[in-house]
Enzyme design. Structure first.
Site, mmCIF file in Angstrom:
data_model
loop_
_atom_site.group_PDB
_atom_site.id
_atom_site.type_symbol
_atom_site.label_atom_id
_atom_site.label_comp_id
_atom_site.label_asym_id
_atom_site.label_seq_id
_atom_site.Cartn_x
_atom_site.Cartn_y
_atom_site.Cartn_z
ATOM 1 N N PRO A 94 50.329 26.324 6.950
ATOM 2 C CA PRO A 94 50.477 27.729 6.553
ATOM 3 C C PRO A 94 49.733 28.028 5.253
ATOM 4 C CG PRO A 94 52.608 26.764 7.064
ATOM 5 C CD PRO A 94 51.611 25.644 7.095
ATOM 6 N N SER A 125 42.887 23.369 -0.535
ATOM 7 C CA SER A 125 42.390 22.274 -1.382
ATOM 8 C C SER A 125 42.124 21.037 -0.535
ATOM 9 C CB SER A 125 43.424 21.925 -2.458
ATOM 10 O OG SER A 125 43.729 23.052 -3.228
ATOM 11 N N LYS A 146 50.341 18.888 1.444
ATOM 12 C CA LYS A 146 51.072 18.130 0.418
ATOM 13 C C LYS A 146 52.367 18.856 0.055
ATOM 14 C CE LYS A 146 50.011 21.023 -3.305
ATOM 15 N NZ LYS A 146 50.969 21.973 -3.886
ATOM 16 N N GLY A 158 51.847 26.892 -0.946
ATOM 17 C CA GLY A 158 52.062 25.798 -1.900
ATOM 18 C C GLY A 158 51.900 24.438 -1.244
ATOM 19 N N ASP A 209 43.879 21.154 -7.394
ATOM 20 C CA ASP A 209 44.584 20.292 -6.433
ATOM 21 C C ASP A 209 43.633 19.449 -5.587
ATOM 22 O OD1 ASP A 209 47.122 21.054 -7.140
ATOM 23 O OD2 ASP A 209 47.397 22.449 -5.467
#
Ligand code: C5P
Length: 271
Positions: A95, A104, A10, A99, A137
């Site tokens: 990766p 998640s 995301k 972030g 998340d």
């Protein structure tokens, strides 16, 4: 029977940190978008439990001990009492500590996959509850839409049916990692923006997007090399460069063919 399940990454197209809460979390408001960068999970019924993984991205030393696939599998088992042995193989392409929500997403995909494999013992609201236990998340990745406006600690999901599609690059510095709790510890709510998140949402849905991330100043303080990287990416000619989530990946928008920068992995993706 389906055995391979894709687990998408995301981006946070904007990320407002509104306030610190008494429970240690922060109230946020963010526009999340899935992108076409995927890990994959192969899950099959087996004679005994097996878990293996391969990296098509740079590995992180303690990945095996803290990965969320096994946590999600175990939570599914304790909730449903379905303990059939499973062979699970995870192929990592997203990766780590970037972030991009890889861990998640893996957790949510595991819950969805096991629920499907065992003929849907859990309701949508039970899945949501388990996802909240696994991480802030994780609930977003249960949603069927690509785009969602997320609030609370991330778990209040408003799915958005209108689509936003454009190409961009994810730029991940190969040797720089940040853990989410560390970035939150150093963040100051409202540091990058004080704009009403509803206005930010409207800016994206109307095609006049504002890219802001209240976690970015803390990440840049923790790793000053990230500030240099952001300057370098802008100097290459990208129109917009913004961090996703707690970093260290940036997403870069602009018409650049085959970007190259020492120590940076570029992933061409689209929303
Ligand atoms: O929910 P998750 O386990 O992914 O969060 C990891 C840590 O990140 C939390 O323990 C908390 O320190 C921080 N966090 C936060 N506010 C959020 C989400 C996470 O402070 N909305």
């Amino acid at each position: 029977m389906k055995t391979t399940f894709l687990s998408p990454a995301k981006l946070n197209l904007f990320f407002r940190v509104l306030s610190k809460r008494r429970d240690g979390y922060h109230d946020i408001a963010s526009l999340y978008s899935k992108i076409n960068l995927y890990d994959s999970l192969n899950i099959e019924l087996s004679k005994k439990d097996e878990f293996s993984f391969t990296f098509e991205t740079r590995p992180e030393a303690d990945f095996a001990s803290n990965n969320l696939v096994l946590k999600a599998r175990n939570l599914f088992r304790t909730t449903t009492q379905i303990n059939t042995p499973l062979s699970i193989h995870l192929t990592k392409r997203i990766p780590l500590q970037a972030g991009l929500g890889g861990g998640s997403s893996n957790a949510a995909t595991t819950l969805l996959a096991l629920n499907e494999l065992f003929n849907f013992p859990l309701t949508t609201s039970q899945l949501h509850h388990l996802a909240c236990t696994l991480g802030s998340d994780v609930p977003f990745f249960l949603s069927s839409s690509n785009l969602a406006y997320c609030r609370g600690r991330g778990e209040i999901i408003e799915e958005i049916s209108s689509s936003i599609t454009y190409p961009l690059y994810v730029a991940k510095p190969s040797a720089l990692f940040l853990s989410t709790p560390t970035v939150y510890q150093h963040c100051i709510p409202g540091e990058a923006s004080s704009q009403d998140p509803k206005e930010l949402l409207a800016s994206h849905l109307s095609g006049q997007p504002h890219y802001v991330n209240d976690l970015e100043p803390a990440a840049l303080r923790l790793l000053p090399e990230l500030a240099t990287l952001k300057r370098d990416l802008l100097a290459m000619g990208f129109d917009q460069v913004a961090m996703t989530g707690s970093g260290t990946a940036f997403f870069c928008i602009g018409n650049i063919a085959s970007p190259e920068l020492r120590g940076v992995d570029f992933y061409p993706v689209h929303l």
